[in-house]
Design a protein around this motif. Sequence first.
Motif, PDB file in Angstrom:
ATOM      1  N   VAL A 222       0.613  -1.267   0.062  1.00 49.58           N
ATOM      2  CA  VAL A 222       0.280   0.012  -0.196  1.00 49.58           C
ATOM      3  C   VAL A 222       0.746   1.125  -0.019  1.00 49.58           C
ATOM      4  O   VAL A 222       0.334   2.289  -0.456  1.00 49.58           O
ATOM      5  N   TYR A 223       2.055   1.182   0.529  1.00 48.36           N
ATOM      6  CA  TYR A 223       2.931   2.347   0.661  1.00 48.36           C
ATOM      7  C   TYR A 223       3.332   2.554  -0.714  1.00 48.36           C
ATOM      8  O   TYR A 223       3.494   3.817  -1.175  1.00 48.36           O
ATOM      9  N   THR A 224       3.885   1.396  -1.314  1.00 45.20           N
ATOM     10  CA  THR A 224       4.205   1.729  -3.013  1.00 45.20           C
ATOM     11  C   THR A 224       2.987   2.457  -3.576  1.00 45.20           C
ATOM     12  O   THR A 224       3.390   3.476  -4.613  1.00 45.20           O
ATOM     13  N   TYR A 225       2.053   1.681  -3.662  1.00 44.55           N
ATOM     14  CA  TYR A 225       0.871   2.245  -4.460  1.00 44.55           C
ATOM     15  C   TYR A 225       0.736   3.902  -3.970  1.00 44.55           C
ATOM     16  O   TYR A 225       0.337   4.538  -5.024  1.00 44.55           O
ATOM     17  N   SER A 226       0.440   4.105  -2.845  1.00 46.87           N
ATOM     18  CA  SER A 226       0.319   5.438  -2.422  1.00 46.87           C
ATOM     19  C   SER A 226       1.311   6.548  -2.785  1.00 46.87           C
ATOM     20  O   SER A 226       0.805   7.776  -3.116  1.00 46.87           O
ATOM     21  N   LEU A 227       2.571   6.128  -3.046  1.00 48.10           N
ATOM     22  CA  LEU A 227       3.792   7.218  -3.768  1.00 48.10           C
ATOM     23  C   LEU A 227       3.566   7.047  -5.144  1.00 48.10           C
ATOM     24  O   LEU A 227       3.878   8.121  -5.933  1.00 48.10           O
ATOM     25  N   ALA A 228       3.378   5.743  -5.734  1.00 41.22           N
ATOM     26  CA  ALA A 228       3.522   5.588  -6.997  1.00 41.22           C
ATOM     27  C   ALA A 228       2.406   6.419  -7.760  1.00 41.22           C
ATOM     28  O   ALA A 228       2.525   6.920  -9.072  1.00 41.22           O
ATOM     29  N   LEU A 229       1.015   6.362  -7.339  1.00 43.55           N
ATOM     30  CA  LEU A 229       0.102   7.227  -8.194  1.00 43.55           C
ATOM     31  C   LEU A 229       0.331   8.650  -8.220  1.00 43.55           C
ATOM     32  O   LEU A 229       0.213   9.228  -9.227  1.00 43.55           O
ATOM     33  N   PRO A 230       0.728   9.401  -7.213  1.00 42.32           N
ATOM     34  CA  PRO A 230       1.194  10.665  -7.427  1.00 42.32           C
ATOM     35  C   PRO A 230       2.074  10.873  -8.481  1.00 42.32           C
ATOM     36  O   PRO A 230       2.183  11.929  -9.191  1.00 42.32           O
ATOM     37  N   ALA A 231       3.087  10.115  -8.404  1.00 40.07           N
ATOM     38  CA  ALA A 231       4.415  10.179  -9.333  1.00 40.07           C
ATOM     39  C   ALA A 231       3.653   9.961 -10.831  1.00 40.07           C
ATOM     40  O   ALA A 231       4.170  10.761 -11.803  1.00 40.07           O
ATOM     41  N   THR A 232       2.820   9.134 -11.081  1.00 38.18           N
ATOM     42  CA  THR A 232       2.075   9.066 -12.259  1.00 38.18           C
ATOM     43  C   THR A 232       1.438  10.186 -12.856  1.00 38.18           C
ATOM     44  O   THR A 232       1.197  10.405 -14.127  1.00 38.18           O
ATOM     45  N   CYS A 233       0.660  10.911 -11.785  1.00 36.02           N
ATOM     46  CA  CYS A 233      -0.146  11.907 -11.929  1.00 36.02           C
ATOM     47  C   CYS A 233       0.929  13.203 -12.390  1.00 36.02           C
ATOM     48  O   CYS A 233       0.186  14.146 -13.168  1.00 36.02           O
ATOM     49  N   ASN A 234       1.901  13.094 -12.240  1.00 39.46           N
ATOM     50  CA  ASN A 234       2.886  14.098 -13.005  1.00 39.46           C
ATOM     51  C   ASN A 234       2.773  14.151 -14.644  1.00 39.46           C
ATOM     52  O   ASN A 234       2.732  15.355 -14.965  1.00 39.46           O
ATOM     53  N   SER A 235       2.537  12.909 -15.012  1.00 38.53           N
ATOM     54  CA  SER A 235       2.421  12.977 -16.617  1.00 38.53           C
ATOM     55  C   SER A 235       1.250  13.606 -16.891  1.00 38.53           C
ATOM     56  O   SER A 235       0.720  13.934 -18.021  1.00 38.53           O
ATOM     57  N   LEU A 236       0.168  13.500 -15.851  1.00 39.95           N
ATOM     58  CA  LEU A 236      -1.122  14.257 -16.246  1.00 39.95           C
ATOM     59  C   LEU A 236      -1.249  15.611 -16.049  1.00 39.95           C
ATOM     60  O   LEU A 236      -1.883  16.396 -16.652  1.00 39.95           O
ATOM     61  N   ILE A 237      -0.444  16.119 -15.199  1.00 42.51           N
ATOM     62  CA  ILE A 237       0.041  17.709 -15.048  1.00 42.51           C
ATOM     63  C   ILE A 237       0.868  18.259 -15.858  1.00 42.51           C
ATOM     64  O   ILE A 237       0.439  19.430 -16.207  1.00 42.51           O
ATOM     65  N   ASN A 238       1.709  17.577 -16.599  1.00 47.70           N
ATOM     66  CA  ASN A 238       2.883  18.030 -17.555  1.00 47.70           C
ATOM     67  C   ASN A 238       2.160  18.787 -18.711  1.00 47.70           C
ATOM     68  O   ASN A 238       2.705  19.891 -18.831  1.00 47.70           O
ATOM     69  N   PRO A 239       1.185  18.318 -19.309  1.00 46.07           N
ATOM     70  CA  PRO A 239       0.375  18.916 -20.610  1.00 46.07           C
ATOM     71  C   PRO A 239      -0.052  20.380 -20.135  1.00 46.07           C
ATOM     72  O   PRO A 239      -0.189  21.400 -20.892  1.00 46.07           O
ATOM     73  N   ILE A 240      -0.658  20.167 -18.963  1.00 44.11           N
ATOM     74  CA  ILE A 240      -1.145  21.461 -18.500  1.00 44.11           C
ATOM     75  C   ILE A 240      -0.288  22.966 -18.046  1.00 44.11           C
ATOM     76  O   ILE A 240      -0.514  23.872 -18.562  1.00 44.11           O
ATOM     77  N   ILE A 241       0.979  22.408 -17.573  1.00 44.58           N
ATOM     78  CA  ILE A 241       2.092  23.248 -17.351  1.00 44.58           C
ATOM     79  C   ILE A 241       2.767  23.639 -18.554  1.00 44.58           C
ATOM     80  O   ILE A 241       3.090  24.852 -18.906  1.00 44.58           O
ATOM     81  N   TYR A 242       2.905  22.825 -19.371  1.00 41.79           N
ATOM     82  CA  TYR A 242       3.958  22.956 -20.433  1.00 41.79           C
ATOM     83  C   TYR A 242       3.129  23.351 -21.780  1.00 41.79           C
ATOM     84  O   TYR A 242       4.009  23.760 -22.645  1.00 41.79           O
ATOM     85  N   ALA A 243       2.004  22.678 -22.026  1.00 43.82           N
ATOM     86  CA  ALA A 243       1.297  22.685 -23.319  1.00 43.82           C
ATOM     87  C   ALA A 243       0.422  23.571 -23.192  1.00 43.82           C
ATOM     88  O   ALA A 243       0.075  24.946 -23.894  1.00 43.82           O
TER      89      ALA A 243
END
Length: 293
Positions: A240-261
């Motif tokens: 559960v620790y891995t999942y709870s930290l991995a999910l925000p890391a993957t969300c960075n790829s969801l935020i990148n288009p908003i910031i950079y594009a």
Amino acid sequence: VSPWDIALCATGTAVAGENALVLAVLFYTPSLRAPMFLLIGSLALADLLAGLGLVANFAVRYLLRPPSEAAELGAAGLLLAAFSASVCSLLAITVDRYLSLYNALTYHSERTLGFTCAMVLLMWLLCLGVGLLPLLGWNCLRDQSACSILRPVTKDNAAVLAVTFLLLFALMMQLYLQICKIAFRHAQQIAVQHQFIATAQATSTRKGLSTLSLILGTFALCWIPFAIYSLVADSSYPVVYTYSLALPATCNSLINPIIYAFRNPDIQKSLWLACCGCVPSTFSSRPRTSSDV
């Protein structure tokens, strides 16, 4: 089926769709062919593949029967290559922004499209090499006790990846600090030349600083906890620790288009034209200045 895996798969689907939109806009808009947009396209492609990798990982884990080691290693390699390319593309965008301010007079003549294409190709070859590592022996399928939280990557190799990531983040932070200093200096010089306090330039600089804070803050919040956890944890830690930290890391790829594009005026204009065939009258066409970092 683990709800965490469902969340990762759903995130991957959203990431793939959002970044596919960015790539479509860049591909079908001839005016978006500058080196800066090529780097944004590289980031979008990396995040698109990361989203597809999350979906493929879910499919391999739950839909493929019987389980295939080659498929598992292939999905892991796709995720490694994609996220490596995403981080490297972010670093390349940072370097490009720094050079555009540091060498403002010669930037457009030195940073040709061909040179940028060559650098992006070299970067992708390196990241694809990282993605092949699980298939070439960087895996713990024969020794489960050596597994890291990034199964099937071994703990030692996961630590190498985490340290490399932290070093790249430190380099990005240093470059953005230099960008901040140069932007302030440019704004002050413009104010002196006009013999008054340039309110517009001050506003532009503040906007640039808020953008820097957004970029670094988002990147750090999404990735730093997961990178540090990868250094200290192994497969024996609660999943559960891995999942709870991995999910925000993957969300960075969801935020990148908003910031950079999507915050880029040229891409915004292309999106408006593609969606409704017009550009709002309130749309700002103010040219980008050196303070708009």
